[in-house]
Write an enzyme that holds these catalytic residues in place. Structure first.
Site, PDB file in Angstrom:
ATOM      1  N   TYR A 194      47.383 105.393 -73.493  1.00 21.14           N
ATOM      2  CA  TYR A 194      47.052 105.759 -74.276  1.00 21.14           C
ATOM      3  C   TYR A 194      47.532 105.330 -75.972  1.00 21.14           C
ATOM      4  CZ  TYR A 194      44.489 109.511 -72.154  1.00 21.14           C
ATOM      5  OH  TYR A 194      43.613 110.368 -71.024  1.00 21.14           O
TER       6      TYR A 194
ATOM      7  N   SER B 175      36.388 115.569 -71.616  1.00 22.51           N
ATOM      8  CA  SER B 175      35.707 115.589 -72.413  1.00 22.51           C
ATOM      9  C   SER B 175      34.668 117.089 -72.109  1.00 22.51           C
ATOM     10  CB  SER B 175      34.878 114.854 -71.584  1.00 22.51           C
ATOM     11  OG  SER B 175      35.594 112.947 -72.920  1.00 22.51           O
ATOM     12  N   PRO B 176      35.711 118.022 -72.477  1.00 23.37           N
ATOM     13  CA  PRO B 176      34.904 119.228 -71.894  1.00 23.37           C
ATOM     14  C   PRO B 176      33.874 119.657 -73.122  1.00 23.37           C
ATOM     15  CG  PRO B 176      36.826 119.929 -73.434  1.00 23.37           C
ATOM     16  CD  PRO B 176      36.885 117.959 -72.680  1.00 23.37           C
TER      17      PRO B 176
ATOM     18  N   GLY C 145      27.886 113.378 -72.503  1.00 21.20           N
ATOM     19  CA  GLY C 145      27.926 111.670 -71.631  1.00 21.20           C
ATOM     20  C   GLY C 145      29.037 111.537 -71.663  1.00 21.20           C
ATOM     21  N   PHE C 146      29.561 110.474 -70.583  1.00 23.40           N
ATOM     22  CA  PHE C 146      30.587 109.457 -70.814  1.00 23.40           C
ATOM     23  C   PHE C 146      30.655 108.878 -72.237  1.00 23.40           C
ATOM     24  CE2 PHE C 146      33.166 105.431 -70.176  1.00 23.40           C
ATOM     25  CZ  PHE C 146      33.993 105.871 -70.111  1.00 23.40           C
TER      26      PHE C 146
END
Length: 309
Positions: free
Chosen positions: A50, A219-220, A224-225
């Site tokens: 990150y 990613s709540p 989608g992605f």
């Protein structure tokens, strides 16, 4: 903030992921962390990849906060290793995992990592190599607990043929609109519906519950992605109508209902927030312990487009 059991310790069921702080100022990082702490979030999710450079967000976090030893003990730091982004490829070898952790310790300015996750699956994984790395990192006091991310039941079982330490967490993408791990079980053995197709070996959430592995939902709020949030999106008008109605009934913002859909699940999951907006952190935290009824939970599920027999 409701606490759950994660491994041998208690942890909040809403945590803060800090993958987007690389370009934030010291003051902005401190304000974000302070807001999280004020609502009961003392758990921070990192990864070596990150940031704008390797360990970038870990360094940004530590440089901004300048934690004293006593302040460090009051928080949980989780990081991940295994992605070689210059490839890109995955590397769960002993050398890579140990080197990555050494870099994370230096970047985070700490003597230990509370939880280390293997970052996504490595198709070339050798469980004995992972076991050797985990044994070294544990015995040297550098890592206190271990987990995985985005791994199937079979992949975890394969690791466990050599790894002695408990796998305490599995970080999976999960939101109301991205819930195949939940939906497959609801539609089991139903012909003519894609939802019933078994993917990834099936039963990931059930497997984690059976083996004491905490599901961490990343990613709540993503549809989608990394396709954008479903909250307020005209593409999810029916779902947002239900969310808004429940938000009004519970007197919370919409983001709290999206959080509560995950925290209501009896698997006692953690919601990993990826936002750097203080208001969203505060709003999401309100969903930590909203007692959605079964009818409300399934109404949200259906409104997201999933079939309930």
């Amino acid at each position: 903030m409701r606490k759950i059991t994660l491994g041998a310790n208690d942890a909040p069921n809403v945590v803060l992921g800090v993958m987007r702080i690389a370009d934030k100022t010291d003051e902005e990082v401190r304000a974000l962390v302070a807001a999280a702490r004020d609502v009961g979030i003392d758990f921070f999710d990192h990864a070596d990849v990150y940031g704008n450079e390797l360990h970038g967000c870990e360094s940004r976090f530590a440089d901004a906060l300048q934690l004293s030893p006593s302040e460090r003990e009051q928080i949980t730091l989780q990081t991940k290793a295994g992605i070689v982004r210059e490839g890109p490829y995955f590397d769960f070898s002993y050398d890579h995992l140990v080197t990555s952790v050494e870099g994370s310790l230096q970047a985070l300015k700490t003597d230990y990592i509370d939880i280390l996750l293997l970052h996504r699956p490595d198709a070339l994984v050798e469980p004995e190599e992972v076991a050797r790395a985990f044994d070294h990192l544990e015995s040297s006091g550098k890592v206190r607990a271990f987990g995985v991310s985005n791994q199937t039941p079979a992949q975890i079982a394969l690791l466990k043929t050599a790894v002695a330490q408990p796998i305490v967490a599995n970080q999976l993408q999960l939101s109301i609109t991205h819930a195949p791990t939940v939906a497959q079980g609801v539609a089991a053995n139903m012909a003519g519906t894609e939802q019933s197709i078994v993917l990834d070996g099936g039963g990931i959430i059930d497997y984690c519950r059976l083996h004491g592995i905490t599901v961490q939902a990343w990613s709540p709020f993503q549809a989608g992605f990394f396709t954008g949030t479903f909250l307020g999106s005209p593409d999810y008008a029916d779902l947002n109508a239900v969310i808004d109605r429940l938000a009004k009934a519970y007197d919370v913002p919409a983001i709290a209902i999206a959080t509560a859909w995950i925290t209501r699940h009896p698997a006692n999951m953690q919601v990993v927030l990826g936002t750097t907006t203080i208001e969203r952190v505060q709003g999401a935290a309100l969903g930590s312990d909203i007692p959605l009824t079964r009818a409300e939970w399934y109404e949200l599920f259906r409104a997201a487009g999933y079939r309930v027999p």
